[in-house]
Write a protein that holds these residues in place. Structure first.
Motif, short mmCIF file in Angstrom:
data_model
loop_
_atom_site.label_atom_id
_atom_site.label_comp_id
_atom_site.label_asym_id
_atom_site.label_seq_id
_atom_site.Cartn_x
_atom_site.Cartn_y
_atom_site.Cartn_z
N GLU A 133 6.52 -7.34 -0.29
CA GLU A 133 6.47 -6.33 -1.34
C GLU A 133 6.64 -6.99 -2.70
O GLU A 133 7.60 -7.71 -2.93
CB GLU A 133 7.54 -5.27 -1.12
CG GLU A 133 7.34 -4.47 0.15
CD GLU A 133 8.33 -3.31 0.29
OE1 GLU A 133 9.11 -3.10 -0.67
OE2 GLU A 133 8.33 -2.66 1.35
N GLY A 135 6.60 -5.66 -6.54
CA GLY A 135 6.52 -4.45 -7.36
C GLY A 135 6.17 -3.26 -6.48
O GLY A 135 6.81 -3.02 -5.46
N ASP A 136 5.13 -2.52 -6.86
CA ASP A 136 4.73 -1.34 -6.06
C ASP A 136 3.63 -1.68 -5.05
O ASP A 136 3.06 -0.78 -4.43
CB ASP A 136 4.28 -0.20 -6.96
CG ASP A 136 3.01 -0.51 -7.75
OD1 ASP A 136 2.62 -1.70 -7.80
OD2 ASP A 136 2.41 0.43 -8.31
N ARG A 148 -0.69 0.33 -2.58
CA ARG A 148 -0.16 0.36 -3.95
C ARG A 148 0.48 1.71 -4.12
O ARG A 148 -0.19 2.74 -4.21
CB ARG A 148 -1.28 0.16 -4.96
CG ARG A 148 -0.75 0.13 -6.40
CD ARG A 148 -1.85 -0.12 -7.39
NE ARG A 148 -1.35 0.00 -8.74
CZ ARG A 148 -2.10 0.02 -9.82
NH1 ARG A 148 -3.43 -0.09 -9.71
NH2 ARG A 148 -1.57 0.13 -11.01
N GLY A 149 1.81 1.71 -4.12
CA GLY A 149 2.53 2.97 -4.07
C GLY A 149 2.26 3.64 -2.73
O GLY A 149 2.47 3.06 -1.67
N THR A 150 1.75 4.87 -2.77
CA THR A 150 1.43 5.60 -1.54
C THR A 150 -0.05 5.52 -1.19
O THR A 150 -0.49 6.11 -0.20
CB THR A 150 1.82 7.08 -1.68
OG1 THR A 150 1.13 7.65 -2.80
CG2 THR A 150 3.32 7.22 -1.91
#
Length: 229
Positions: A133, A135-136, A148-150
């Motif tokens: 991981e 960052g996002d 990337r995020g969700t």
């Protein structure tokens, strides 16, 4: 870090050894010192360090010749610390198996930061192998999935291949040649233009600001490293 790490300094210059010892102890590390290649290899087996800082200009043997023996005998993170500035020397050291290359004169705070990053990634890899991981951005190497995020991000096979090579060794600079051989094959090992196009595409898909990349960091003339996000 939950435990004090041990750093082996292989450096013939006594003044630089003193500087490194003071900085490393200030950073919470134990320090072992060697002034020659022979002594360095001996202490590698005795001290079993977590990190090796290796000078190349040793009196009894060129430091480049020590990289592969160190790699064969130890899992320690290996950082070359040398006055040699040529891109060719850096690429050779990385291709032989060094994790990073710091040019003298160096900033001790930056060196300590690089050591912390290398150790953090090493410990994280033990806890959650196969997932990185930054960052996002989450890279799931086991399932070949990038989030990337969700949101799941689709990467081409070459894009994923480059990102996976970097994610598998997040504490290392990977040379252009290493990446090209791993993803394109040995016949394309000199096609840096292919690699630059793919890295640009990855940045467009994953970076918050592709013009100021934080995920894939360029080491000019040498290669790329995975950033800290």
């Amino acid at each position: 870090m939950t435990a004090m790490s041990k750093v082996l300094v292989v450096e013939d210059d006594a003044a630089i050894r003193r500087l490194l010892r003071a900085a490393l102890q200030r950073g919470g590390h134990q320090v072992a010192e060697a002034a020659t290649a022979r002594e360095g290899l001996s202490l590698l087996d005795i001290e079993k360090p977590d990190v090796v800082l290796l000078d190349l200009g040793l009196p009894d043997r060129d430091g480049l010749e020590l990289i592969q023996p160190i790699r064969a005998r130890s899992q320690a993170t290996l950082l070359v610390v040398s006055a040699r500035e040529s891109t060719e020397e850096k690429v050779t050291a990385l291709d032989l198996g060094a994790d990073d290359y710091v040019t003298k004169p160096f900033d001790t705070d930056e060196l300590l930061a690089r050591i912390r990053t290398a150790l953090r990634h090493r410990l994280a890899g033990r806890v959650e192998a196969g997932r990185v991981e930054i960052g996002d951005v989450a890279i799931d190497l086991e399932h070949r999935r990038v989030m990337r995020g969700t949101e799941e991000i689709h990467l081409s096979p070459k894009e994923y291949g480059v990102l996976a090579e970097l994610a598998a060794r997040p504490d290392r600079v990977i040379s252009h040649g290493q990446l090209l051989k791993a993803v394109w094959g040995p016949a394309q090992a000199d096609r840096v233009d292919y690699l630059r196009i793919v890295v640009r595409n990855i940045r467009q898909k994953l970076e918050a600001d592709p013009a100021r990349p934080r995920l894939i960091i360029n080491e000019p003339g040498v290669g790329y490293r995975l950033g800290r996000g």
